[in-house]
Design an enzyme around this catalytic site. Structure first.
Site, PDB file in Angstrom:
ATOM      1  N   ARG A   9      11.575   1.876   6.192  1.00 32.45           N
ATOM      2  CA  ARG A   9      11.880   4.007   6.079  1.00 32.45           C
ATOM      3  C   ARG A   9      10.554   4.167   5.840  1.00 32.45           C
ATOM      4  O   ARG A   9       9.606   4.215   5.417  1.00 32.45           O
ATOM      5  CB  ARG A   9      12.336   4.101   4.753  1.00 32.45           C
ATOM      6  N   HIS A  10      10.255   5.596   6.371  1.00 29.13           N
ATOM      7  CA  HIS A  10       9.787   6.629   6.532  1.00 29.13           C
ATOM      8  C   HIS A  10       8.348   6.188   5.297  1.00 29.13           C
ATOM      9  O   HIS A  10       8.500   5.960   3.807  1.00 29.13           O
ATOM     10  CB  HIS A  10       9.023   7.153   6.716  1.00 29.13           C
ATOM     11  N   GLY A  11       7.420   6.504   5.092  1.00 25.99           N
ATOM     12  CA  GLY A  11       6.524   7.043   4.096  1.00 25.99           C
ATOM     13  C   GLY A  11       6.635   7.873   2.830  1.00 25.99           C
ATOM     14  O   GLY A  11       8.030   8.590   3.501  1.00 25.99           O
ATOM     15  N   THR A  66       6.827  11.423   1.294  1.00 24.42           N
ATOM     16  CA  THR A  66       6.144  12.830   1.618  1.00 24.42           C
ATOM     17  C   THR A  66       6.043  13.479   0.456  1.00 24.42           C
ATOM     18  O   THR A  66       6.414  13.588  -0.693  1.00 24.42           O
ATOM     19  CB  THR A  66       7.263  13.984   2.849  1.00 24.42           C
ATOM     20  N   ASN A  99       9.315  14.308  -0.927  1.00 19.63           N
ATOM     21  CA  ASN A  99       9.482  13.134  -1.281  1.00 19.63           C
ATOM     22  C   ASN A  99       9.374  12.773  -3.086  1.00 19.63           C
ATOM     23  O   ASN A  99      10.307  12.550  -4.406  1.00 19.63           O
ATOM     24  CB  ASN A  99       9.851  11.562  -0.983  1.00 19.63           C
ATOM     25  N   GLU A 121      17.434  11.405  10.216  1.00 20.50           N
ATOM     26  CA  GLU A 121      17.490  11.531   9.209  1.00 20.50           C
ATOM     27  C   GLU A 121      18.948  12.125   9.326  1.00 20.50           C
ATOM     28  O   GLU A 121      19.279  13.039  10.024  1.00 20.50           O
ATOM     29  CB  GLU A 121      17.167  11.667   8.134  1.00 20.50           C
TER      30      GLU A 121
END
Length: 287
Positions: free
Chosen positions: A12-14, A16, A19, A91
């Site tokens: 999964r992306h880091g 933001t 988030n 997504e």
């Protein structure tokens, strides 16, 4: 019957800023990684730096591309690889809820008798629509890998036999993929990964890894969390067929915990140094 066994590591992306603030991004919000997110991506890169990859597939959204680029910089096996950006890895679309609070959507889901992120807000994608994207991507990815790695000579086929099903999970970054002829790194998103894992377990009959249950398997992966699967393809008269899939681990985040501990230690050290400086200044003032 000849077979090719390959590894699939999903990330999964880091983090933001969205988030961090508990806001939904989906597809409409194409935000970059936060400072913490960049640190998480770097930590993932350091964790995976000695793991050999043969392919890299990435969502075409900025947060995923930044994460993949950072991971690839730390990995020598990625130096000659092309990062393939694929919109099939985007997504899930949350429709009118994108840009709003995650908590609001959770309450909408609860009122509808559903759970988040399974719930589909108005104008958003259904789980079935996301699953179709997962299936399409998986088929496309496997075909590309098979085109490049399937042997031409019969004597080579024996070298592609599957490793033992009981290969131990030792808690190392290359668990399950040591000596694997092909290994794909796939960087995507949280809700998308939820759908993919559920599809693997419920429809492809992927067994759960030891110590895991469905509640854990189907939960949201943390930022830069890792999920790894081993897939076996067999050649039949009418083409290739996925003959087996197993999960090595899900939602592994050792690198994130280590990064958080380092950040916490650095923060504590800065506070202590600041307090010492303030104490010294106060002493000078009183003198």
């Amino acid at each position: 019957m000849p077979a090719l066994t390959l590894g699939l590591t999903m990330v999964r992306h880091g983090e933001t800023q969205y988030n961090k603030e508990g806001l939904l991004q989906g597809q409409a919000v194409d935000s970059p990684l936060s400072e913490i997110g960049l640190q998480q991506a770097d930590a993932a890169g350091q964790y995976l730096k000695d793991v050999k990859f043969s392919h890299v597939f990435v969502s075409d959204m900025l947060r995923a591309k930044q994460t993949a680029e950072t991971i690839m910089k730390s990995n020598s096996s990625c130096s000659g690889l092309q990062m393939v950006c694929d919109p099939l890895l985007k997504e899930k679309s949350f429709g009118i809820a994108e840009g709003g609070r995650v908590q609001d959507v959770k309450e909408m889901a609860k009122a509808a008798g559903q759970s988040f992120p399974d719930f589909t807000p108005p104008k958003g994608e259904t789980q079935e629509q996301v699953k179709e994207r997962v299936k399409e991507f998986l088929e496309k990815m496997l075909q590309q890998i098979l085109d490049q790695h399937w042997p031409d000579r019969a004597e080579e086929e024996n070298s592609l036999s599957a490793p033992p099903e009981t290969s131990p999970v030792e808690g190392t970054a290359d668990d399950g993929v040591r000596g694997m002829p092909a290994h794909a790194l796939v960087v995507t998103h949280g809700a998308y990964m939820c759908v993919a894992v559920r599809y693997f377990v419920e429809e492809l009959l992927c067994p759960l890894p030891p110590g895991s249950d469905k509640a854990h398997m189907f939960s949201l992966c943390p930022n830069t969390g890792l999920c790894r699967f081993i897939l076996t393809m067999r050649k039949e008269e009418d083409g290739f067929k996925l003959s087996g899939i197993r999960c090595v681990f899900v939602h592994r985040g050792d690198h994130v915990k280590q990064q958080e501990q380092m950040n916490a230690g650095f923060k504590t050290k800065r506070v202590e140094e600041s307090e010492k400086t303030e104490g010294a200044d106060e002493k000078v003032t009183h003198q």
